[in-house]
Design a protein around this motif. Structure first.
Motif, PDB file in Angstrom:
ATOM      1  N   VAL A  12      -6.074  11.822   2.073  1.00  0.00           N
ATOM      2  CA  VAL A  12      -6.941  10.526   2.377  1.00  0.00           C
ATOM      3  C   VAL A  12      -6.331   9.638   1.890  1.00  0.00           C
ATOM      4  O   VAL A  12      -6.365   8.211   2.407  1.00  0.00           O
ATOM      5  CB  VAL A  12      -8.231  10.878   1.609  1.00  0.00           C
ATOM      6  CG1 VAL A  12      -8.937   9.440   1.518  1.00  0.00           C
ATOM      7  CG2 VAL A  12      -8.930  11.961   2.220  1.00  0.00           C
ATOM      8  N   LEU A  13      -5.803   9.442   0.496  1.00  0.00           N
ATOM      9  CA  LEU A  13      -5.087   8.348   0.066  1.00  0.00           C
ATOM     10  C   LEU A  13      -3.964   7.737   0.703  1.00  0.00           C
ATOM     11  O   LEU A  13      -3.838   6.566   1.167  1.00  0.00           O
ATOM     12  CB  LEU A  13      -4.390   8.612  -1.513  1.00  0.00           C
ATOM     13  CG  LEU A  13      -3.379   7.575  -2.054  1.00  0.00           C
ATOM     14  CD1 LEU A  13      -4.294   6.390  -2.450  1.00  0.00           C
ATOM     15  CD2 LEU A  13      -2.703   8.229  -3.160  1.00  0.00           C
ATOM     16  N   VAL A  14      -2.945   8.667   1.345  1.00  0.00           N
ATOM     17  CA  VAL A  14      -1.814   8.229   2.073  1.00  0.00           C
ATOM     18  C   VAL A  14      -2.227   7.766   3.382  1.00  0.00           C
ATOM     19  O   VAL A  14      -1.859   6.800   3.849  1.00  0.00           O
ATOM     20  CB  VAL A  14      -0.713   9.346   2.066  1.00  0.00           C
ATOM     21  CG1 VAL A  14       0.395   8.961   2.741  1.00  0.00           C
ATOM     22  CG2 VAL A  14      -0.487   9.627   0.422  1.00  0.00           C
ATOM     23  N   ILE A  15      -2.993   8.669   4.082  1.00  0.00           N
ATOM     24  CA  ILE A  15      -3.184   8.435   5.653  1.00  0.00           C
ATOM     25  C   ILE A  15      -4.180   7.236   5.630  1.00  0.00           C
ATOM     26  O   ILE A  15      -4.045   6.458   6.542  1.00  0.00           O
ATOM     27  CB  ILE A  15      -3.821   9.719   6.548  1.00  0.00           C
ATOM     28  CG1 ILE A  15      -2.693  10.931   6.219  1.00  0.00           C
ATOM     29  CG2 ILE A  15      -4.101   9.473   7.502  1.00  0.00           C
ATOM     30  CD1 ILE A  15      -3.288  12.232   6.709  1.00  0.00           C
ATOM     31  N   GLY A  16      -5.136   7.463   4.827  1.00  0.00           N
ATOM     32  CA  GLY A  16      -6.189   6.303   4.921  1.00  0.00           C
ATOM     33  C   GLY A  16      -5.540   4.920   4.381  1.00  0.00           C
ATOM     34  O   GLY A  16      -5.991   3.995   5.109  1.00  0.00           O
ATOM     35  N   GLY A  17      -4.645   4.968   3.252  1.00  0.00           N
ATOM     36  CA  GLY A  17      -4.063   3.841   2.865  1.00  0.00           C
ATOM     37  C   GLY A  17      -3.163   3.180   3.739  1.00  0.00           C
ATOM     38  O   GLY A  17      -3.247   1.985   4.272  1.00  0.00           O
ATOM     39  N   GLY A  18      -2.337   4.309   4.571  1.00  0.00           N
ATOM     40  CA  GLY A  18      -1.589   3.399   5.562  1.00  0.00           C
ATOM     41  C   GLY A  18      -2.181   3.241   6.901  1.00  0.00           C
ATOM     42  O   GLY A  18      -1.779   2.059   7.402  1.00  0.00           O
ATOM     43  N   LEU A  19      -3.225   3.739   7.282  1.00  0.00           N
ATOM     44  CA  LEU A  19      -3.763   3.381   8.530  1.00  0.00           C
ATOM     45  C   LEU A  19      -4.592   1.956   8.308  1.00  0.00           C
ATOM     46  O   LEU A  19      -4.770   1.195   8.904  1.00  0.00           O
ATOM     47  CB  LEU A  19      -4.807   4.516   9.002  1.00  0.00           C
ATOM     48  CG  LEU A  19      -4.001   5.577   9.509  1.00  0.00           C
ATOM     49  CD1 LEU A  19      -4.999   6.737   9.815  1.00  0.00           C
ATOM     50  CD2 LEU A  19      -3.406   5.376  10.830  1.00  0.00           C
ATOM     51  N   ALA A  20      -5.171   2.069   7.143  1.00  0.00           N
ATOM     52  CA  ALA A  20      -5.898   0.666   6.731  1.00  0.00           C
ATOM     53  C   ALA A  20      -5.099  -0.559   6.658  1.00  0.00           C
ATOM     54  O   ALA A  20      -5.470  -1.654   7.267  1.00  0.00           O
ATOM     55  CB  ALA A  20      -6.713   1.088   5.326  1.00  0.00           C
ATOM     56  N   ILE A  21      -4.020  -0.283   5.921  1.00  0.00           N
ATOM     57  CA  ILE A  21      -2.962  -1.225   5.891  1.00  0.00           C
ATOM     58  C   ILE A  21      -2.487  -1.654   7.227  1.00  0.00           C
ATOM     59  O   ILE A  21      -2.237  -2.996   7.635  1.00  0.00           O
ATOM     60  CB  ILE A  21      -1.787  -1.013   4.876  1.00  0.00           C
ATOM     61  CG1 ILE A  21      -2.270  -1.106   3.532  1.00  0.00           C
ATOM     62  CG2 ILE A  21      -0.619  -2.168   4.955  1.00  0.00           C
ATOM     63  CD1 ILE A  21      -1.569  -0.473   2.379  1.00  0.00           C
ATOM     64  N   GLY A  22      -2.296  -0.641   8.118  1.00  0.00           N
ATOM     65  CA  GLY A  22      -1.858  -0.801   9.625  1.00  0.00           C
ATOM     66  C   GLY A  22      -2.652  -1.521  10.258  1.00  0.00           C
ATOM     67  O   GLY A  22      -2.279  -2.538  11.075  1.00  0.00           O
ATOM     68  N   ALA A  47       2.015   4.226  15.552  1.00  0.00           N
ATOM     69  CA  ALA A  47       0.940   4.980  14.939  1.00  0.00           C
ATOM     70  C   ALA A  47       1.105   6.546  15.020  1.00  0.00           C
ATOM     71  O   ALA A  47       0.653   7.097  13.580  1.00  0.00           O
ATOM     72  CB  ALA A  47      -0.496   4.679  15.828  1.00  0.00           C
ATOM     73  N   PRO A  48       1.374   7.229  16.228  1.00  0.00           N
ATOM     74  CA  PRO A  48       1.422   8.690  15.907  1.00  0.00           C
ATOM     75  C   PRO A  48       2.638   9.051  14.823  1.00  0.00           C
ATOM     76  O   PRO A  48       2.361  10.135  14.014  1.00  0.00           O
ATOM     77  CB  PRO A  48       1.627   8.928  17.290  1.00  0.00           C
ATOM     78  CG  PRO A  48       1.966   7.955  18.047  1.00  0.00           C
ATOM     79  CD  PRO A  48       1.374   6.752  17.308  1.00  0.00           C
ATOM     80  N   LEU A  53       4.137  11.173   9.615  1.00  0.00           N
ATOM     81  CA  LEU A  53       4.937  11.158   8.281  1.00  0.00           C
ATOM     82  C   LEU A  53       3.968  10.829   7.291  1.00  0.00           C
ATOM     83  O   LEU A  53       4.381  11.417   6.115  1.00  0.00           O
ATOM     84  CB  LEU A  53       5.734   9.711   8.356  1.00  0.00           C
ATOM     85  CG  LEU A  53       7.197   9.750   9.465  1.00  0.00           C
ATOM     86  CD1 LEU A  53       7.451   8.437   9.655  1.00  0.00           C
ATOM     87  CD2 LEU A  53       7.990  10.734   8.937  1.00  0.00           C
ATOM     88  N   TYR A  54       3.015  10.318   7.356  1.00  0.00           N
ATOM     89  CA  TYR A  54       1.922  10.034   6.177  1.00  0.00           C
ATOM     90  C   TYR A  54       1.465  11.409   5.780  1.00  0.00           C
ATOM     91  O   TYR A  54       1.324  11.975   4.664  1.00  0.00           O
ATOM     92  CB  TYR A  54       0.895   9.181   6.337  1.00  0.00           C
ATOM     93  CG  TYR A  54       1.100   7.697   6.346  1.00  0.00           C
ATOM     94  CD1 TYR A  54       2.065   7.205   5.241  1.00  0.00           C
ATOM     95  CD2 TYR A  54       0.570   6.652   7.038  1.00  0.00           C
ATOM     96  CE1 TYR A  54       2.310   5.906   5.413  1.00  0.00           C
ATOM     97  CE2 TYR A  54       0.916   5.511   7.198  1.00  0.00           C
ATOM     98  CZ  TYR A  54       1.756   4.979   6.303  1.00  0.00           C
ATOM     99  OH  TYR A  54       2.016   3.661   6.134  1.00  0.00           O
ATOM    100  N   ILE A  55       1.167  12.356   6.615  1.00  0.00           N
ATOM    101  CA  ILE A  55       0.793  13.697   6.130  1.00  0.00           C
ATOM    102  C   ILE A  55       1.954  14.513   5.378  1.00  0.00           C
ATOM    103  O   ILE A  55       1.501  15.006   4.446  1.00  0.00           O
ATOM    104  CB  ILE A  55       0.349  14.459   7.489  1.00  0.00           C
ATOM    105  CG1 ILE A  55      -0.808  14.107   8.144  1.00  0.00           C
ATOM    106  CG2 ILE A  55       0.469  16.058   7.329  1.00  0.00           C
ATOM    107  CD1 ILE A  55      -1.016  14.666   9.677  1.00  0.00           C
ATOM    108  N   PHE A  84       3.475   0.554   1.503  1.00  0.00           N
ATOM    109  CA  PHE A  84       2.276  -0.150   1.741  1.00  0.00           C
ATOM    110  C   PHE A  84       2.534  -1.663   1.551  1.00  0.00           C
ATOM    111  O   PHE A  84       1.798  -2.234   2.155  1.00  0.00           O
ATOM    112  CB  PHE A  84       1.093   0.331   0.818  1.00  0.00           C
ATOM    113  CG  PHE A  84       0.502   1.693   1.111  1.00  0.00           C
ATOM    114  CD1 PHE A  84       0.919   2.583   2.189  1.00  0.00           C
ATOM    115  CD2 PHE A  84      -0.365   2.301   0.214  1.00  0.00           C
ATOM    116  CE1 PHE A  84       0.422   3.759   2.408  1.00  0.00           C
ATOM    117  CE2 PHE A  84      -1.058   3.311   0.512  1.00  0.00           C
ATOM    118  CZ  PHE A  84      -0.817   4.141   1.608  1.00  0.00           C
ATOM    119  N   LEU A  85       3.745  -1.967   0.844  1.00  0.00           N
ATOM    120  CA  LEU A  85       3.819  -3.558   0.820  1.00  0.00           C
ATOM    121  C   LEU A  85       4.739  -3.917   2.063  1.00  0.00           C
ATOM    122  O   LEU A  85       4.629  -5.116   2.276  1.00  0.00           O
ATOM    123  CB  LEU A  85       4.890  -3.732  -0.344  1.00  0.00           C
ATOM    124  CG  LEU A  85       4.190  -3.875  -1.820  1.00  0.00           C
ATOM    125  CD1 LEU A  85       5.126  -3.990  -2.853  1.00  0.00           C
ATOM    126  CD2 LEU A  85       3.196  -4.703  -1.782  1.00  0.00           C
TER     127      LEU A  85
END
Length: 151
Positions: A12-22, A47-48, A53-55, A84-85
């Motif tokens: 959740v942290l990695v995928i959620g954070g990455g998708l939110a920032i994207g 995106a795919p 990669l986030y997984i 994330f930066l």
């Protein structure tokens, strides 16, 4: 916290954070107007690729956390922050030079993670290899976009 709950938290942290920032830093008109190198992939691919990669990043982070490896955890957290930066630097602030510095530091950190996990947690190291390859390509793309659009 159970192991499966911890893994879910990492995902959740990695995928959620990455998708939110994207989502917050969508490329937009500025990016569309840039001169692109011939090897620039189509926008739909990002995106795919990043989701996969986030997984892998989340699983690797969970594995080193689960085993209590301190130094790999430090590399893992630093790479996540740098990851994330990058989008805010590139798309948000439209600072391709700053983004290039961030992505080069990210590359160094990814290599560091692979090196410190290679002998003790090979699966985590191998999970980072596709990430390393994609970020190396992204760094080349970032540098090319900066060169083609400077000034």
């Amino acid at each position: 916290m159970s192991r499966s709950q911890a893994l879910l938290l990492f995902l959740v942290l990695v995928i959620g954070g990455g998708l939110a920032i994207g989502y917050i830093t969508l490329p937009g008109e500025w990016y569309a107007g840039l001169v692109k190198p011939s090897f620039n992939p189509p926008n739909w691919i990002f995106a795919p690729v990043w989701t996969v990669l986030y997984i892998l990043i989340a699983i690797a982070g969970w594995r080193v956390w689960d085993r209590g490896f301190t130094v790999p955890q430090e590399f893992w957290w630093v790479q996540l922050v740098l990851n994330f930066l990058w989008s805010p630097a590139f798309f948000g602030f439209q600072q391709m030079g700053l983004a290039l510095v961030v992505i080069l530091l990210l590359l160094v950190t990814i290599v560091g993670f692979i090196r410190v996990t290679w002998n003790s947690e090979l699966i985590s190291a191998l999970l980072f290899v596709p990430y390393l390859l994609w970020v190396a390509f992204a760094a080349l793309l970032n540098a090319s976009l900066w060169r083609l659009n400077a000034g």
